[in-house]
Write a protein that holds these residues in place. Structure first.
Motif, PDB file in Angstrom:
ATOM      1  N   SER A 282      30.342  42.542  45.085  1.00 52.12           N
ATOM      2  CA  SER A 282      29.306  43.023  46.004  1.00 52.12           C
ATOM      3  C   SER A 282      28.271  41.939  46.276  1.00 52.12           C
ATOM      4  N   LYS A 283      27.925  41.160  45.256  1.00 54.36           N
ATOM      5  CA  LYS A 283      27.007  40.042  45.516  1.00 54.36           C
ATOM      6  C   LYS A 283      27.675  39.047  46.463  1.00 54.36           C
ATOM      7  N   VAL A 284      28.923  38.721  46.178  1.00 61.68           N
ATOM      8  CA  VAL A 284      29.634  37.718  46.990  1.00 61.68           C
ATOM      9  C   VAL A 284      29.736  38.188  48.443  1.00 61.68           C
ATOM     10  N   ALA A 285      30.145  39.454  48.630  1.00 63.18           N
ATOM     11  CA  ALA A 285      30.302  39.984  49.990  1.00 63.18           C
ATOM     12  C   ALA A 285      28.963  40.114  50.703  1.00 63.18           C
ATOM     13  N   GLY A 286      27.880  40.055  49.937  1.00 61.56           N
ATOM     14  CA  GLY A 286      26.543  40.189  50.509  1.00 61.56           C
ATOM     15  C   GLY A 286      26.042  38.945  51.215  1.00 61.56           C
ATOM     16  N   HIS A 287      26.857  37.889  51.271  1.00 60.72           N
ATOM     17  CA  HIS A 287      26.459  36.679  52.011  1.00 60.72           C
ATOM     18  C   HIS A 287      27.257  36.587  53.295  1.00 60.72           C
ATOM     19  N   ARG A 288      26.576  36.294  54.410  1.00 63.01           N
ATOM     20  CA  ARG A 288      27.237  36.329  55.722  1.00 63.01           C
ATOM     21  C   ARG A 288      28.357  35.314  55.886  1.00 63.01           C
ATOM     22  N   ALA A 289      28.306  34.226  55.123  1.00 63.20           N
ATOM     23  CA  ALA A 289      29.344  33.199  55.272  1.00 63.20           C
ATOM     24  C   ALA A 289      30.664  33.606  54.628  1.00 63.20           C
ATOM     25  N   VAL A 290      30.631  34.661  53.812  1.00 65.93           N
ATOM     26  CA  VAL A 290      31.852  35.068  53.094  1.00 65.93           C
ATOM     27  C   VAL A 290      32.595  36.138  53.893  1.00 65.93           C
ATOM     28  N   ILE A 291      33.894  35.923  54.116  1.00 65.51           N
ATOM     29  CA  ILE A 291      34.689  36.909  54.845  1.00 65.51           C
ATOM     30  C   ILE A 291      35.396  37.844  53.873  1.00 65.51           C
ATOM     31  N   ALA A 292      35.911  37.315  52.786  1.00 66.48           N
ATOM     32  CA  ALA A 292      36.659  38.148  51.838  1.00 66.48           C
ATOM     33  C   ALA A 292      36.806  37.415  50.515  1.00 66.48           C
ATOM     34  N   GLU A 293      37.229  38.171  49.521  1.00 66.18           N
ATOM     35  CA  GLU A 293      37.493  37.594  48.193  1.00 66.18           C
ATOM     36  C   GLU A 293      38.805  38.172  47.660  1.00 66.18           C
ATOM     37  N   VAL A 294      39.560  37.338  46.954  1.00 61.71           N
ATOM     38  CA  VAL A 294      40.704  37.840  46.200  1.00 61.71           C
ATOM     39  C   VAL A 294      40.516  37.440  44.741  1.00 61.71           C
ATOM     40  N   CYS A 295      40.753  38.388  43.831  1.00 62.10           N
ATOM     41  CA  CYS A 295      40.559  38.117  42.401  1.00 62.10           C
ATOM     42  C   CYS A 295      41.747  38.602  41.574  1.00 62.10           C
ATOM     43  N   ILE A 296      42.151  37.731  40.650  1.00 59.85           N
ATOM     44  CA  ILE A 296      43.141  38.089  39.638  1.00 59.85           C
ATOM     45  C   ILE A 296      42.530  37.762  38.286  1.00 59.85           C
ATOM     46  N   SER A 297      42.505  38.741  37.384  1.00 59.14           N
ATOM     47  CA  SER A 297      41.930  38.516  36.053  1.00 59.14           C
ATOM     48  C   SER A 297      42.709  37.423  35.314  1.00 59.14           C
ATOM     49  N   ASP A 298      42.024  36.689  34.463  1.00 52.20           N
ATOM     50  CA  ASP A 298      42.720  35.703  33.634  1.00 52.20           C
ATOM     51  C   ASP A 298      43.055  36.286  32.261  1.00 52.20           C
ATOM     52  N   ASP A 299      42.735  37.553  32.069  1.00 50.64           N
ATOM     53  CA  ASP A 299      43.067  38.241  30.831  1.00 50.64           C
ATOM     54  C   ASP A 299      44.570  38.592  30.866  1.00 50.64           C
ATOM     55  N   PRO A 300      45.325  38.203  29.842  1.00 56.16           N
ATOM     56  CA  PRO A 300      46.778  38.415  29.898  1.00 56.16           C
ATOM     57  C   PRO A 300      47.182  39.890  29.987  1.00 56.16           C
ATOM     58  N   HIS A 301      46.286  40.797  29.567  1.00 59.71           N
ATOM     59  CA  HIS A 301      46.650  42.212  29.567  1.00 59.71           C
ATOM     60  C   HIS A 301      46.146  42.959  30.791  1.00 59.71           C
TER      61      HIS A 301
END
Ligand code: WAQ
Ligand code: MG
Length: 248
Positions: free
Chosen positions: A173-192
């Motif tokens: 939500s913080k990231v999307a709150g900046h106008r220069a950001v269009i989208a985010e993709v995230c994958i956890s680095d936790d193996p489980h």
């Protein structure tokens, strides 16, 4: 907090292996409790036992900005392959080029999880973060006190009221709150932890189950940004500007 391991045969601090990290924004009286919580997280992480833990506590002088929390929902997805097709379809719809998409998946699939996020320009696919080995670390963010309980109960209703989901939703939500950001993709680095997400102001926080295989240590974050974005201003917002997230 950031916890890391020395690589065998390397004294170079910049080449440490990332184990875990977290950041928040809190009042003076909450420091002690959070410190204990973060320390125990660092000491018991599934990515391994760290040999260095760094905790930084800084007084905030700027008045925090307010931003809206994204609305979470969960997509149906059965495998990493399906996740990738799903993400590619949505990305194409919101104006992210094929090249940018491929560039992001190269970062997310690389064997070395980096501590921060990669900034990917949405047309050229160029990586724009100032330090590629570190990435951009989003910090100084929290749910505003007045929204915290209501958020907890709405996440609980959906059966997803965990620290992992809360922290990811707040970050997205913080990231999307900046106008220069269009989208985010995230994958956890936790193996489980095999659920990732795609987030944008327009689409909200879309959880994607089975985005990776169980046991996989790879993970990361890619922020897709406008081709002509002011990168220095964006990095300052992500790393330094205090932001409190609210339900409305
Ligand atoms: N700023 C920038 N990048 C970060 C940050 C941060 N504060 N924290 C983590 N990353 C990057 C870094 O490359 C990590 O390797 C990667 O993201 C994954 O971080 O709703 O747990 O903390 O169920 O392992 C998604 C929840 C959980 C989905 C994501 O990420 C859901 C997660 P992790
Ligand atoms: Mg992690």
């Amino acid at each position: 907090m950031r916890a890391s391991q020395r690589r065998r045969g390397s004294d170079d601090g910049a080449r440490r292996r990332h184990v875990s990290g977290c950041e928040t924004l809190c009042g003076h009286s909450d420091i002690g409790g959070l410190l204990r919580q973060y320390l125990s997280r660092a000491l018991t992480h599934a990515r391994g036992r760290p040999d260095e833990i760094v905790i930084t506590i800084e007084r905030i002088t700027k008045r925090p900005l307010r931003r809206r929390l994204l609305r979470p929902s969960t997509l149906s997805c059965a495998s990493p392959g399906e996740a990738r097709r799903l993400i590619a379809g949505i990305m194409a719809d919101i104006g992210i080029s094929d090249r940018a998409m491929r560039s992001a998946f190269t970062v997310l699939g690389s064997p070395e999880a980096i501590r921060g996020a990669s900034l990917i320009l949405c047309e050229s696919g160029r990586r724009a973060e100032p330090d590629r080995r570190r990435g951009v670390r989003v910090s100084r963010l929290a749910v505003e006190d007045s929204s915290s309980r209501a958020l907890g109960s709405s996440l609980a209703k959906a059966g997803i009221n965990t620290d992992t989901v809360r922290e990811a939703l707040v970050l997205a939500s913080k990231v999307a709150g900046h106008r220069a950001v269009i989208a985010e993709v995230c994958i956890s680095d936790d193996p489980h932890y095999t659920t990732g997400y795609l987030a944008s102001r327009r689409l909200g926080y879309l959880r994607i189950p089975h985005i990776k295989k169980r046991g996989d240590l790879r993970g990361g974050r890619a922020f897709f940004v406008k081709e002509d974005a002011d990168i220095a201003a964006l990095v300052a917002y992500l790393e330094e500007t205090p932001v409190l997230l609210t339900l409305r």
